[in-house]
Write a protein that holds these residues in place. Structure first.
Motif, PDB file in Angstrom:
ATOM      1  N   HIS A 434       0.851  -1.206   0.000  1.00  0.00           N
ATOM      2  CA  HIS A 434       0.000   0.000   0.000  1.00  0.00           C
ATOM      3  C   HIS A 434       0.880   1.247   0.000  1.00  0.00           C
ATOM      4  O   HIS A 434       1.800   1.371   0.808  1.00  0.00           O
ATOM      5  N   GLN A 435       0.595   2.205  -0.875  1.00  0.00           N
ATOM      6  CA  GLN A 435       1.371   3.438  -0.968  1.00  0.00           C
ATOM      7  C   GLN A 435       0.737   4.484  -0.049  1.00  0.00           C
ATOM      8  O   GLN A 435      -0.130   5.265  -0.448  1.00  0.00           O
ATOM      9  N   SER A 436       1.201   4.508   1.192  1.00  0.00           N
ATOM     10  CA  SER A 436       0.579   5.368   2.205  1.00  0.00           C
ATOM     11  C   SER A 436       0.732   6.847   1.879  1.00  0.00           C
ATOM     12  O   SER A 436      -0.064   7.678   2.348  1.00  0.00           O
ATOM     13  N   VAL A 437       1.737   7.199   1.082  1.00  0.00           N
ATOM     14  CA  VAL A 437       1.951   8.610   0.761  1.00  0.00           C
ATOM     15  C   VAL A 437       0.771   9.196  -0.016  1.00  0.00           C
ATOM     16  O   VAL A 437       0.539  10.404   0.005  1.00  0.00           O
ATOM     17  N   THR A 438       0.003   8.339  -0.673  1.00  0.00           N
ATOM     18  CA  THR A 438      -1.123   8.814  -1.482  1.00  0.00           C
ATOM     19  C   THR A 438      -2.103   9.640  -0.650  1.00  0.00           C
ATOM     20  O   THR A 438      -2.660  10.641  -1.123  1.00  0.00           O
ATOM     21  N   SER A 439      -2.288   9.255   0.596  1.00  0.00           N
ATOM     22  CA  SER A 439      -3.254   9.972   1.437  1.00  0.00           C
ATOM     23  C   SER A 439      -2.781  11.381   1.795  1.00  0.00           C
ATOM     24  O   SER A 439      -3.584  12.237   2.175  1.00  0.00           O
ATOM     25  N   TYR A 440      -1.478  11.636   1.663  1.00  0.00           N
ATOM     26  CA  TYR A 440      -0.945  12.962   1.981  1.00  0.00           C
ATOM     27  C   TYR A 440      -1.131  13.963   0.845  1.00  0.00           C
ATOM     28  O   TYR A 440      -1.124  15.172   1.071  1.00  0.00           O
ATOM     29  N   ILE A 441      -1.242  13.489  -0.384  1.00  0.00           N
ATOM     30  CA  ILE A 441      -1.138  14.375  -1.556  1.00  0.00           C
ATOM     31  C   ILE A 441      -2.465  14.564  -2.288  1.00  0.00           C
ATOM     32  O   ILE A 441      -2.494  15.021  -3.421  1.00  0.00           O
ATOM     33  N   PRO A 443      -6.712  16.089  -1.752  1.00  0.00           N
ATOM     34  CA  PRO A 443      -7.437  17.051  -0.915  1.00  0.00           C
ATOM     35  C   PRO A 443      -7.726  16.487   0.465  1.00  0.00           C
ATOM     36  O   PRO A 443      -8.212  15.361   0.607  1.00  0.00           O
ATOM     37  N   GLY A 444      -7.399  17.252   1.483  1.00  0.00           N
ATOM     38  CA  GLY A 444      -7.533  16.804   2.868  1.00  0.00           C
ATOM     39  C   GLY A 444      -6.255  16.256   3.444  1.00  0.00           C
ATOM     40  O   GLY A 444      -6.107  16.168   4.666  1.00  0.00           O
ATOM     41  N   GLY A 445      -5.304  15.866   2.590  1.00  0.00           N
ATOM     42  CA  GLY A 445      -4.027  15.324   3.042  1.00  0.00           C
ATOM     43  C   GLY A 445      -3.079  16.424   3.495  1.00  0.00           C
ATOM     44  O   GLY A 445      -3.162  17.569   3.040  1.00  0.00           O
ATOM     45  N   ARG A 446      -2.158  16.072   4.387  1.00  0.00           N
ATOM     46  CA  ARG A 446      -1.277  17.092   4.987  1.00  0.00           C
ATOM     47  C   ARG A 446      -0.452  17.844   3.951  1.00  0.00           C
ATOM     48  O   ARG A 446      -0.390  19.074   3.958  1.00  0.00           O
ATOM     49  N   VAL A 447       0.238  17.112   3.079  1.00  0.00           N
ATOM     50  CA  VAL A 447       1.120  17.767   2.114  1.00  0.00           C
ATOM     51  C   VAL A 447       0.303  18.662   1.176  1.00  0.00           C
ATOM     52  O   VAL A 447       0.685  19.803   0.886  1.00  0.00           O
ATOM     53  N   TYR A 448      -0.824  18.153   0.715  1.00  0.00           N
ATOM     54  CA  TYR A 448      -1.692  18.896  -0.198  1.00  0.00           C
ATOM     55  C   TYR A 448      -2.187  20.189   0.445  1.00  0.00           C
ATOM     56  O   TYR A 448      -2.084  21.277  -0.145  1.00  0.00           O
ATOM     57  N   GLU A 449      -2.733  20.097   1.650  1.00  0.00           N
ATOM     58  CA  GLU A 449      -3.318  21.265   2.302  1.00  0.00           C
ATOM     59  C   GLU A 449      -2.234  22.266   2.722  1.00  0.00           C
ATOM     60  O   GLU A 449      -2.449  23.483   2.639  1.00  0.00           O
ATOM     61  N   GLN A 450      -1.099  21.776   3.171  1.00  0.00           N
ATOM     62  CA  GLN A 450      -0.015  22.666   3.572  1.00  0.00           C
ATOM     63  C   GLN A 450       0.581  23.373   2.363  1.00  0.00           C
ATOM     64  O   GLN A 450       0.931  24.557   2.444  1.00  0.00           O
ATOM     65  N   ARG A 451       0.663  22.679   1.242  1.00  0.00           N
ATOM     66  CA  ARG A 451       1.111  23.328   0.016  1.00  0.00           C
ATOM     67  C   ARG A 451       0.176  24.459  -0.364  1.00  0.00           C
ATOM     68  O   ARG A 451       0.606  25.578  -0.665  1.00  0.00           O
ATOM     69  N   ASN A 452      -1.112  24.193  -0.354  1.00  0.00           N
ATOM     70  CA  ASN A 452      -2.099  25.220  -0.722  1.00  0.00           C
ATOM     71  C   ASN A 452      -2.006  26.430   0.195  1.00  0.00           C
ATOM     72  O   ASN A 452      -2.043  27.582  -0.263  1.00  0.00           O
ATOM     73  N   TYR A 453      -1.880  26.163   1.495  1.00  0.00           N
ATOM     74  CA  TYR A 453      -1.829  27.279   2.453  1.00  0.00           C
ATOM     75  C   TYR A 453      -0.599  28.157   2.223  1.00  0.00           C
ATOM     76  O   TYR A 453      -0.696  29.392   2.162  1.00  0.00           O
ATOM     77  N   VAL A 454       0.567  27.528   2.085  1.00  0.00           N
ATOM     78  CA  VAL A 454       1.807  28.295   1.922  1.00  0.00           C
ATOM     79  C   VAL A 454       1.792  29.069   0.605  1.00  0.00           C
ATOM     80  O   VAL A 454       2.210  30.231   0.545  1.00  0.00           O
ATOM     81  N   TYR A 455       1.293  28.436  -0.443  1.00  0.00           N
ATOM     82  CA  TYR A 455       1.204  29.113  -1.746  1.00  0.00           C
ATOM     83  C   TYR A 455       0.348  30.370  -1.652  1.00  0.00           C
ATOM     84  O   TYR A 455       0.742  31.453  -2.110  1.00  0.00           O
ATOM     85  N   GLU A 456      -0.815  30.254  -1.019  1.00  0.00           N
ATOM     86  CA  GLU A 456      -1.708  31.411  -0.901  1.00  0.00           C
ATOM     87  C   GLU A 456      -1.134  32.465   0.043  1.00  0.00           C
ATOM     88  O   GLU A 456      -1.230  33.679  -0.215  1.00  0.00           O
ATOM     89  N   ALA A 457      -0.526  32.031   1.141  1.00  0.00           N
ATOM     90  CA  ALA A 457       0.020  32.980   2.118  1.00  0.00           C
ATOM     91  C   ALA A 457       1.184  33.769   1.532  1.00  0.00           C
ATOM     92  O   ALA A 457       1.310  34.975   1.773  1.00  0.00           O
ATOM     93  N   LEU A 458       2.026  33.116   0.761  1.00  0.00           N
ATOM     94  CA  LEU A 458       3.154  33.819   0.148  1.00  0.00           C
ATOM     95  C   LEU A 458       2.684  34.844  -0.863  1.00  0.00           C
ATOM     96  O   LEU A 458       3.174  35.984  -0.892  1.00  0.00           O
ATOM     97  N   MET A 526       0.428  22.486  10.108  1.00  0.00           N
ATOM     98  CA  MET A 526      -0.250  23.709   9.702  1.00  0.00           C
ATOM     99  C   MET A 526      -0.098  24.833  10.731  1.00  0.00           C
ATOM    100  O   MET A 526       0.128  25.996  10.368  1.00  0.00           O
ATOM    101  N   GLU A 527      -0.178  24.512  12.020  1.00  0.00           N
ATOM    102  CA  GLU A 527      -0.086  25.577  13.022  1.00  0.00           C
ATOM    103  C   GLU A 527       1.305  26.228  13.004  1.00  0.00           C
ATOM    104  O   GLU A 527       1.447  27.434  13.238  1.00  0.00           O
ATOM    105  N   VAL A 528       2.330  25.438  12.709  1.00  0.00           N
ATOM    106  CA  VAL A 528       3.687  25.975  12.628  1.00  0.00           C
ATOM    107  C   VAL A 528       3.836  26.825  11.366  1.00  0.00           C
ATOM    108  O   VAL A 528       4.448  27.895  11.384  1.00  0.00           O
ATOM    109  N   LEU A 529       3.254  26.350  10.267  1.00  0.00           N
ATOM    110  CA  LEU A 529       3.324  27.111   9.023  1.00  0.00           C
ATOM    111  C   LEU A 529       2.587  28.448   9.156  1.00  0.00           C
ATOM    112  O   LEU A 529       3.033  29.464   8.616  1.00  0.00           O
ATOM    113  N   ARG A 530       1.459  28.457   9.870  1.00  0.00           N
ATOM    114  CA  ARG A 530       0.726  29.711  10.063  1.00  0.00           C
ATOM    115  C   ARG A 530       1.585  30.721  10.832  1.00  0.00           C
ATOM    116  O   ARG A 530       1.637  31.904  10.501  1.00  0.00           O
TER     117      ARG A 530
END
Length: 546
Positions: A434-441, A443-458, A526-530
């Motif tokens: 099972h490729q567990s990384v799939t759940s991160y990338i 919508p709703g996954g950590r990497v996906y959501e953190q990417r979106n947040y940082v992109y918009e914040a920058l 996310m809280e650290v990125l904010r």
């Protein structure tokens, strides 16, 4: 801050005692086997930072003062057994001694270097202490052991001077937010349980060396993965495991490049490629990746830089540091250039399982069955096991024209005996399960959501723009250098570190030739990125480089 200011006062006093300006100190350091940069020395003089121990020893040696006095103000400035005049003459002799007369650097007409200096700083350990000269059995000083000149043009700023300064600040108890290295583990990304369990079970069988290429089970799994990626003409003998892709890049450069051979490498790049090519005696030639084209390679620029000495093209896809994923048409154009000029293709695809937003990763080797290709990948990022150190490379396409290169690869592989056997033992489980990384990338996954947040914040920060990454853990934002008066991206990185305690990697660390970019790793929660983005916005609201 009091410590920095006190050190600055002592440093200025010592320089005044010897009549040395900042440029004289820099020149004298080279006589003692050390290296100091203008911006580095100006940071010390202005009281912004205190050097690490090895640099402190070098400064004390150059200025003819006691290290404990310079570092902490303890005891007398100089050894009381020597007069100030003796110390002056010894110090001046060191920095004035040159057949071509560099003593002009101490000319009274020269203005001292200031905190505005923009030369990139670097430092290495000072030569061995001269304390051994007091040994009556020795009639002369021991020779100095300097670093190899092969390293003169090698750069790896992901862990460079700014990271060293962050480490010094941490040693004083300061909290540093590290956005500089794509290392998943510290940010709470865990290795899949099945992978850890399998390694534990197989440890008793991993005590001996493996075949120099790697375990049969690991290479079989990699070969099957290569087949899924449509790599042509791949057999078991074409697969080599390594202690991460990094080791295999260095091995490949050493096997391929003669002194003076040119190799095309992207700008920005992952700097290990340029460093390893340089160390092997090759000449890195950087082709431009175009920010306006979502960081895809500029095909015209790439072809314009091919010469009769060009041996290979490197591509990094998905890309670090930009997060770009190259479409099929771009890859086909790169293959055509390689075909026309008879070049080898080296493709770094370590992030191929981390594509988001439905983008498809295409292995360039699948489009080049008639060309010699080497494809690099591994488990460090896709399975969050960077510390296990397991990567691989696959030779494909026309292997008849690289028989002698393969002989070199085999020789170097045999010399290191084999790569980490316990890490090899889990390749089959990791690639086949099972490729567990799939759940991160998604919508709703950590990497996906953190990417979106940082992109918009920058992009919400006045003077900052960024292209949205399609893969990996990184974003490469652009700064308005006119608005912020930025002429030195290392100075910017140091200022950000000192003011907000945020550690990033400057764009120049990725062989980008303008001081207008930096890389952020968006792995923290996310809280650290904010917190980081809030501090970054505040920094840029007030920042102008001096």
């Amino acid at each position: 801050m009091a410590r920095q200011e006190a050190f600055s006062a002592r440093l200025i006093e010592a320089m005044a005692r010897t009549g040395m300006k900042q440029a004289d100190v820099i020149h004298a350091a080279s006589k003692y086997g050390g290296r100091l940069g203008k911006s580095q020395v100006s940071q010390y003089v202005s009281g912004k930072t205190v050097p690490r121990r090895n640099v402190m020893a070098l400064l004390a040696q150059v200025l003819g003062v006691r290290e404990v006095w310079l570092a902490d103000g303890m005891g007398p400035m100089v050894d009381e057994s020597h007069s100030a005049n003796d110390a002056n003459s010894v110090t001046r002799g060191a920095w004035q001694e040159s057949a071509s007369g560099p003593a002009k650097m101490g000319d009274d007409n020269e203005a001292p270097a200031s905190a505005d200096d923009v030369t990139r700083a670097s430092a290495r350990p000072a030569a061995a202490s001269n304390s051994f000269t007091s040994n009556p059995k020795r009639s002369a000083s021991m020779r100095e052991f300097k670093k190899s000149t092969k390293l003169d043009n090698v750069l790896y700023d992901v862990r460079g001077p700014v990271a060293d300064e962050a480490a010094r600040m941490e040693s004083e108890g300061l909290r540093i937010l590290k956005l500089n290295i794509g290392n998943p583990a510290p940010f709470g990304f865990r290795t899949p349980d099945e992978v850890v369990t399998d390694m534990r079970q197989q440890l008793p069988d991993c005590e001996g060396y493996s075949d120099s290429r790697g375990l049969f089970s690991a290479r079989k799994a990699i070969m099957q993965y290569a087949q899924i990626k449509n790599l042509p003409n791949v057999g078991m003998e074409d697969i080599y495991t390594g202690n991460g892709v990094s080791e295999l890049i260095q091995l490949t450069m050493n096997a391929l490049l003669d002194n003076g051979d040119e190799i095309l490498i992207p700008s920005p790049d992952y700097p290990l490629w340029t460093a390893c090519a340089t160390l092997a005696g090759g000449v890195p030639v950087h082709y431009v990746c175009d920010e306006q084209a979502e960081w895809c390679p500029d095909i015209a620029d790439m072809e314009a830089k091919v010469t009769e000495r060009t041996k290979a093209i490197v591509i990094i896809n998905p890309n670090n540091p930009t997060g770009a994923v190259y479409p099929r048409e771009i890859l086909e154009q790169i293959v055509e250039i390689a075909r026309r000029h008879q070049l080898m293709i080296l493709s770094d695809e370590i992030y191929d399982r981390l594509c988001m937003d439905g983008y498809e990763h295409i292995s360039v080797a699948s489009l080049a069955p008639d060309l010699p290709c080497v494809t690099f990948s591994g488990l460090s990022k896709s399975h969050m096991i960077a510390g296990y150190r397991i990567g691989w490379m696959v030779l494909s396409g026309d292997k008849r024209c690289m028989r002698d290169f393969i002989y070199g690869i085999n020789m170097l592989s045999n010399m290191r005996l084999c790569s980490n056997v316990p890490a090899q033992s889990i390749v089959q489980t990791a690639l086949g399960g099972h490729q567990s990384v799939t759940s991160y990338i998604v919508p709703g996954g950590r990497v996906y959501e953190q990417r979106n947040y940082v992109y918009e914040a920058l992009n919400a920060i006045d003077g900052i723009t960024a292209v949205k990454p399609k893969a990996a853990f990184y974003i490469f934002p652009k700064m308005d250098v006119k608005k912020f008066n930025i002429t030195d991206d290392e100075q910017f990185a140091l200022d950000l570190l000192h003011q907000k305690r945020i550690l990033i990697t400057r764009g120049g660390g990725f062989n980008w030739d303008k001081p207008d970019h930096f890389r952020i790793v968006y792995l923290p929660r996310m809280e650290v990125l904010r917190e980081a983005m809030t501090d970054l916005a505040d920094f840029f609201e007030h920042y102008r480089q001096h």
